[in-house]
Design an enzyme around this catalytic site. Structure first.
Site, mmCIF file in Angstrom:
data_model
loop_
_atom_site.group_PDB
_atom_site.id
_atom_site.type_symbol
_atom_site.label_atom_id
_atom_site.label_comp_id
_atom_site.label_asym_id
_atom_site.label_seq_id
_atom_site.Cartn_x
_atom_site.Cartn_y
_atom_site.Cartn_z
ATOM 1 N N ASP A 97 0.864 -1.183 0.000
ATOM 2 C CA ASP A 97 0.000 0.000 0.000
ATOM 3 C C ASP A 97 0.905 1.238 0.000
ATOM 4 O O ASP A 97 1.735 1.420 0.901
ATOM 5 C CB ASP A 97 -0.891 -0.010 1.257
ATOM 6 C CG ASP A 97 -2.230 0.675 1.007
ATOM 7 O OD1 ASP A 97 -3.261 0.156 1.485
ATOM 8 O OD2 ASP A 97 -2.233 1.737 0.342
ATOM 9 N N ASP A 198 -2.837 4.793 -2.402
ATOM 10 C CA ASP A 198 -3.834 5.433 -1.545
ATOM 11 C C ASP A 198 -4.167 6.832 -2.061
ATOM 12 O O ASP A 198 -3.261 7.644 -2.279
ATOM 13 C CB ASP A 198 -3.214 5.533 -0.139
ATOM 14 C CG ASP A 198 -4.204 5.935 0.912
ATOM 15 O OD1 ASP A 198 -5.152 5.175 1.134
ATOM 16 O OD2 ASP A 198 -4.035 7.022 1.495
ATOM 17 N N GLU A 240 -6.300 4.244 -6.015
ATOM 18 C CA GLU A 240 -7.583 4.507 -5.349
ATOM 19 C C GLU A 240 -8.026 5.884 -5.802
ATOM 20 O O GLU A 240 -7.386 6.893 -5.476
ATOM 21 C CB GLU A 240 -7.441 4.475 -3.831
ATOM 22 C CG GLU A 240 -8.781 4.683 -3.125
ATOM 23 C CD GLU A 240 -8.658 5.054 -1.664
ATOM 24 O OE1 GLU A 240 -7.613 5.595 -1.267
ATOM 25 O OE2 GLU A 240 -9.615 4.805 -0.902
ATOM 26 N N HIS A 314 -11.169 -2.273 3.522
ATOM 27 C CA HIS A 314 -11.036 -1.962 4.957
ATOM 28 C C HIS A 314 -11.749 -0.665 5.340
ATOM 29 O O HIS A 314 -11.799 -0.301 6.524
ATOM 30 C CB HIS A 314 -9.549 -1.865 5.298
ATOM 31 C CG HIS A 314 -8.890 -0.730 4.576
ATOM 32 N ND1 HIS A 314 -8.701 -0.734 3.198
ATOM 33 C CD2 HIS A 314 -8.438 0.442 5.014
ATOM 34 C CE1 HIS A 314 -8.146 0.408 2.841
ATOM 35 N NE2 HIS A 314 -7.970 1.148 3.916
ATOM 36 N N ASP A 315 -12.263 0.053 4.325
ATOM 37 C CA ASP A 315 -13.006 1.302 4.584
ATOM 38 C C ASP A 315 -14.514 1.119 4.454
ATOM 39 O O ASP A 315 -15.260 2.080 4.685
ATOM 40 C CB ASP A 315 -12.612 2.377 3.547
ATOM 41 C CG ASP A 315 -11.195 2.849 3.673
ATOM 42 O OD1 ASP A 315 -10.610 3.236 2.642
ATOM 43 O OD2 ASP A 315 -10.664 2.821 4.802
HETATM 44 O O1 TEU Z 1 -9.165 6.170 1.968
HETATM 45 C C1 TEU Z 1 -9.533 7.299 1.229
HETATM 46 C C2 TEU Z 1 -10.790 7.828 1.744
HETATM 47 O O2 TEU Z 1 -11.185 8.886 1.377
HETATM 48 C C3 TEU Z 1 -11.558 7.017 2.719
HETATM 49 O O3 TEU Z 1 -11.177 7.467 4.014
HETATM 50 C C4 TEU Z 1 -13.015 7.221 2.481
HETATM 51 O O4 TEU Z 1 -13.248 8.549 2.157
HETATM 52 C C5 TEU Z 1 -13.822 7.002 3.701
HETATM 53 O O5 TEU Z 1 -13.161 6.104 4.523
HETATM 54 C C6 TEU Z 1 -15.176 6.504 3.256
HETATM 55 O O6 TEU Z 1 -15.220 5.123 3.327
HETATM 56 C C7 TEU Z 1 -7.773 5.920 2.001
HETATM 57 C C8 TEU Z 1 -7.566 4.683 2.854
HETATM 58 O O7 TEU Z 1 -8.198 3.573 2.218
HETATM 59 C C9 TEU Z 1 -8.168 4.972 4.217
HETATM 60 O O8 TEU Z 1 -8.123 3.814 5.048
HETATM 61 C C10 TEU Z 1 -7.382 6.103 4.842
HETATM 62 O O9 TEU Z 1 -8.013 6.459 6.070
HETATM 63 C C11 TEU Z 1 -7.339 7.326 3.920
HETATM 64 O O10 TEU Z 1 -7.091 7.028 2.558
HETATM 65 C C12 TEU Z 1 -6.215 8.238 4.348
HETATM 66 O O11 TEU Z 1 -4.981 7.595 4.081
#
Ligand code: TEU
Ligand code: CA
Length: 539
Positions: A97, A198, A240, A314-315
């Site tokens: 990542d 990311d 992403e 994971h989000d």
């Molecule tokens: O996520 C990008 C992001 O914008 C997410 O936080 C999303 O907006 C939100 O969680 C809605 O689901 C990436 C990573 O995947 C996330 O885990 C990180 O928190 C974020 O970037 C910052 O690095």
């Protein structure tokens, strides 16, 4: 020209929650190594590893304080090198990542930058003077509040599109870009299989114009990065890109542009969110819209790009709870989502636990929540007058902890994830939903995923076949064809918990995968049971 990642099936591991090996309640790299045989049995060919670098864990590793060292809780660099070797021995590539839109505020570069305006590292970050004694503009953080944090010592603000402890890097600074490229080559030299990037759409930001995603320099930087690092290597890169449309996706993934292999687009992910509001503002999913959007992506890229396919990460909340039925139809609906997605064109991603039908894990009070995004939203919305009940309902629907409860390995204490106290609660349904139970049950969700991965490996039509949505169906029925050099497959799914009907216009042949045991007619009308799904050859 074909690439390995067009035929790959990627498994995402959130290391903190995958497998603890030393009893401290936190997943770690030796724990991952101990589970590689399980992943090889599933049949996946690449692992997207969420960040394992040194981090104070304000955002669970997405706030990096040293890109070239391993987080203490996860193990050592020797462990990481062993993971890469052990995975490669099993023909599994490790995709790291890459989090380079921002660092941790504990990174040496930021520690230096905060020392003063004259410091050589000051311009590694984005600093602005106050405007009328206040923040420079109304840019917001994704984790609530202003994206500007005041630094008393210098009387300036620094930009953080995420938490205050995640200052944005200044990509307009060539030194920053070179530091990133050097770090990427450090990891490529260790034999990794590529990078997941990311929020890579943000690196071209122009904060003074409040431009964040898809800034004017974005693709220039990506082409420069490609040339300086992975461009000459047979590795996979997936960006992403939350705001991507098919046209934008082609800019990232058209092979002639020498940028990335593919992107994660999120158009389908926003379908249960009220227009123009946040993910917390819920509305029911429109299956018709879902079919149209996924079909648009299946047919828009052509040879000018490549799709990633996912329901989970994971989000995101777990799909079987979000758009399926995680109670009386958990197994059927989990299999239905798998069949619909894995029979499509593109590279499929499986998020840890998805393959055994793991579910969301509802909470009742905010002190059960770990995720900074949910906690900050809770506090912000309390101030805005929302009721606690409404906020908790939103967190139970969309909170990121839903995906981060520990992997459920067996029915022993803490689901076999740890012999210690888990860093986050284990889902109480682990005695019924776990890997050991799944491997012992030939009808489990696991074996449907295993079968789908085998079909992708054995039949070129899954990787290369053209896609065609069947329009004339009930709204709740999602049906499409795949065609490749004279072969034709049909995929049919009932996206609802009520019976639906579907008419087989052409005679079907071998049924390749089915989430019920009933036999299908050769042609004519089929009664689809709740969440019934199948893929079949057409004669
Ligand atoms: O996520 C990008 C992001 O914008 C997410 O936080 C999303 O907006 C939100 O969680 C809605 O689901 C990436 C990573 O995947 C996330 O885990 C990180 O928190 C974020 O970037 C910052 O690095
Ligand atoms: Ca551990």
């Amino acid at each position: 020209m074909t690439s390995w990642w067009q035929k790959a099936v990627v498994y995402q591991i959130y290391p903190r929650s995958f497998q603890d090996s030393n009893g401290d309640g936190i997943g770690d790299i030796p724990g991952i190594i101990s589970r590689l045989d399980y992943l090889q049995l599933l049949g996946i060919t690449a692992i997207w590893l969420s960040p394992v670098y040194k981090s104070p864990n304000d955002d669970n590793g997405y706030d990096i304080s040293d890109y070239e060292d391993i987080m203490d809780e996860f193990g050592s660099m020797a462990d990481m090198e062993e993971l890469i070797q052990e995975a490669n021995k099993r023909d599994i590539k490790i995709v790291m990542d890459l989090v380079v839109n921002h660092t941790s505020d504990e990174h040496a570069w930021f520690v230096e930058a905060k020392k003063g305006k004259e410091n050589p590292y000051r311009d590694y970050y984005v600093w602005r003077d106050p405007v009328n004694g206040d923040v420079p503009n109304d840019l917001h953080s994704a984790f609530s509040g202003s994206a500007w944090e005041y630094d008393e010592a210098s009387g300036q603000y620094y930009l953080h599109l995420f938490s205050k402890k995640q200052p944005d890097l200044n990509w307009e600074n060539k030194k920053v870009r070179q530091e990133v490229y050097d770090m990427m080559n450090f990891w490529l030299e260790k034999g990794i299989g590529g990078f997941r990037m990311d929020v890579i759409d943000l690196i071209g930001k122009l904060p003074d114009q409040s431009i964040t995603g898809n800034g004017p320099m974005l693709h220039t930087y990506l082409q420069e990065m490609n040339q300086a690092t992975f461009g000459s290597q047979d590795v996979m890169t997936v960006g992403e890109t939350w705001g991507a449309t098919p046209e934008i996706a082609k800019l990232y993934s058209d092979p002639i542009r020498n940028e990335l292999s593919m992107v994660f687009q999120f158009e389908h992910i926003g379908l249960d969110q009220q227009e123009g509001k946040d993910k917390w503002d819920l509305k029911p999913l429109s299956i018709g819209q879902l079919k149209q959007i996924l079909s648009k992506w299946q047919t828009s890229l052509g040879r000018e790009g490549w799709n990633s396919l996912f329901w989970n990460n994971h989000d995101l909340p777990r799909i079987v709870s979000r758009w399926g039925n995680d109670k009386e139809y958990r197994v059927e609906s989990a299999k239905m989502f798998a069949i619909v997605l894995h029979m499509m064109k593109g590279t499929p991603y499986i998020y840890q636990g998805e393959e055994i039908g793991m579910t969301n894990c509802p909470i009742s009070t905010i002190d059960e929540v770990d995720d900074i995004e949910s906690i900050n939203m809770y506090n912000e919305r309390l101030d805005q007058g929302y009721t606690k009940e409404a906020i908790i309902e939103s967190i139970n629907a969309k909170g990121r902890d839903n995906a981060r409860t520990p992997m459920q390995w067996d029915n022993s204490a803490h689901a076999g994830f740890t012999t210690g106290t888990p860093w986050l609660h284990v889902n109480p349904n682990y005695p019924e939903i776990n890997v050991k139970q799944s491997l012992a049950d030939e009808d489990s969700v696991f074996y449907t995923y295993k079968k789908l991965i085998e079909l992708r490996k054995e039949h070129a039509i899954v990787v290369w076949g053209e896609y065609e949505l069947i329009e004339e169906t009930a709204e709740e029925v999602f049906a499409y064809y795949r065609e490749f050099s004279g072969e034709k497959w049909l995929v049919v799914a009932n996206f609802s918990e009520s019976n639906q009907t579907f008419t087989l216009e052409e005679e079907i042949g071998e049924v390749l995968v089915h989430n019920y045991h009933t036999s299908l007619p050769k042609s004519g009308e089929v009664l689809l049971k709740p969440y019934e799904a199948f893929a079949t050859k057409i004669l």
